[in-house]
Design an enzyme around this catalytic site. Structure first.
Site, mmCIF file in Angstrom:
data_model
loop_
_atom_site.group_PDB
_atom_site.id
_atom_site.type_symbol
_atom_site.label_atom_id
_atom_site.label_comp_id
_atom_site.label_asym_id
_atom_site.label_seq_id
_atom_site.Cartn_x
_atom_site.Cartn_y
_atom_site.Cartn_z
ATOM 1 N N HIS A 51 59.323 40.955 26.246
ATOM 2 C CA HIS A 51 59.680 41.148 27.650
ATOM 3 C C HIS A 51 60.515 42.407 27.885
ATOM 4 O O HIS A 51 60.681 42.815 29.038
ATOM 5 C CB HIS A 51 60.451 39.932 28.172
ATOM 6 C CG HIS A 51 59.649 38.667 28.162
ATOM 7 N ND1 HIS A 51 58.512 38.504 28.923
ATOM 8 C CD2 HIS A 51 59.805 37.509 27.465
ATOM 9 C CE1 HIS A 51 58.010 37.288 28.716
ATOM 10 N NE2 HIS A 51 58.776 36.677 27.839
ATOM 11 N N GLU A 156 56.620 26.785 22.731
ATOM 12 C CA GLU A 156 56.894 26.981 24.156
ATOM 13 C C GLU A 156 55.981 26.153 25.056
ATOM 14 O O GLU A 156 55.922 26.390 26.265
ATOM 15 C CB GLU A 156 56.753 28.465 24.497
ATOM 16 C CG GLU A 156 57.679 29.355 23.665
ATOM 17 C CD GLU A 156 57.560 30.817 24.008
ATOM 18 O OE1 GLU A 156 58.295 31.257 24.914
ATOM 19 O OE2 GLU A 156 56.735 31.514 23.392
ATOM 20 N N ASP A 182 59.796 28.946 29.042
ATOM 21 C CA ASP A 182 58.340 28.781 29.062
ATOM 22 C C ASP A 182 57.941 27.322 28.875
ATOM 23 O O ASP A 182 56.939 26.876 29.452
ATOM 24 C CB ASP A 182 57.701 29.646 27.982
ATOM 25 C CG ASP A 182 57.534 31.089 28.435
ATOM 26 O OD1 ASP A 182 57.003 31.310 29.544
ATOM 27 O OD2 ASP A 182 57.927 31.997 27.696
#
Length: 257
Positions: A51, A156, A182
């Site tokens: 990210h 996740e 997530d």
């Protein structure tokens, strides 16, 4: 004077030590912040190339800063960047969205060099930073990398939670990190990971990883979260530099208002 090997190989033993390791995600492309994390006393820094905005060149500079300041460094990367990330000279790679033991086993193969007695699919090139641009190449480098670079996989989704024990049991997986944000989204709770069903899934996953003899990891943004997750077995705990910096800036900006 002998040169220092580019790879800090302490992390696999740290993950096996049983002690609580406290680190921090950093998605800000800044070697200075990496040094600050080391000087602040964190056990590890986790460069977030899933990210974060850093390219490989900046990531390499952040790894240099980490090595110079003495902090083991994990890089969270997407699978298509795995080979090049390893060649930068990391202490560990952390791979998101691992739902099955078969997926985890395939990642082990890609992280390990094929050597006598060790199957693997990692391609060998000794002109990289990881091998000191050739200064530390050859069999010593492949052995040190296989033993000294950790693989951390991320759970996740509900499927990952259901398979947590099997994922953790895969030889070559050193730690399993639960991604609460997530996980909450995949369970239909948006970013509300403190909802009871999400917390129950986190507890199940952490306890399954611990029971399998591997190191459970988790994002923890408050002391209360860290204490709760530690009680469920978490020993590899990370916060986030952006949140820490933003809070500090807000506190200063609001002084006297």
């Amino acid at each position: 004077m002998s040169a220092q090997h580019p790879i800090d190989t302490r992390l696999p033993a740290m993950l096996r030590s049983g002690r609580l390791l406290r680190g921090v995600f950093n998605g800000i492309p800044s070697p200075a912040i990496v040094e600050m994390c080391a000087f602040a006393g964190f056990d590890f820094v986790l460069l977030d190339n899933e990210h974060g905005s850093a390219g490989l060149e900046t990531t390499e500079h952040m790894l240099r800063a980490a090595r110079a300041s003495g902090i083991p460094t994990v890089v969270r990367c997407l699978e298509h960047d795995l080979a090049r990330t390893l060649d930068l000279g990391v202490s560990a790679v952390q791979i998101p969205m691992v739902d099955t033991a078969a997926h985890a086993a395939s990642l082990v193969q890609r992280v390990k060099y094929p050597t006598r007695g060790q199957p693997g699919l990692r391609g060998a090139a000794f002109s990289t930073r990881a091998a000191g641009y050739g200064a530390f190449g050859g069999t010593a480098h492949t052995a040190a990398s296989n033993d000294g670079v950790a693989l951390i996989v991320m759970i996740e989704t509900p499927e990952g939670v259901a398979n947590a024990a099997a994922i953790a049991a895969v030889p070559g997986v050193d730690a399993v990190f639960v991604g609460p944000n997530d996980l909450a989204h995949s369970m239909g709770f948006d970013n509300r990971w403190n909802e009871p069903p999400v917390q129950a899934a986190i507890e199940r996953a952490l306890k399954a990883v611990a029971a399998a003899g591997k190191c459970p990891g988790i994002l923890a943004l408050t002391p209360e979260e860290e204490a709760r997750y530690a009680a469920w077995g978490a020993r590899y705990v990370a916060s986030n530099t952006a949140g820490i910096i933003l809070k500090a800036l807000r506190d200063v900006a609001r002084q006297g208002r």
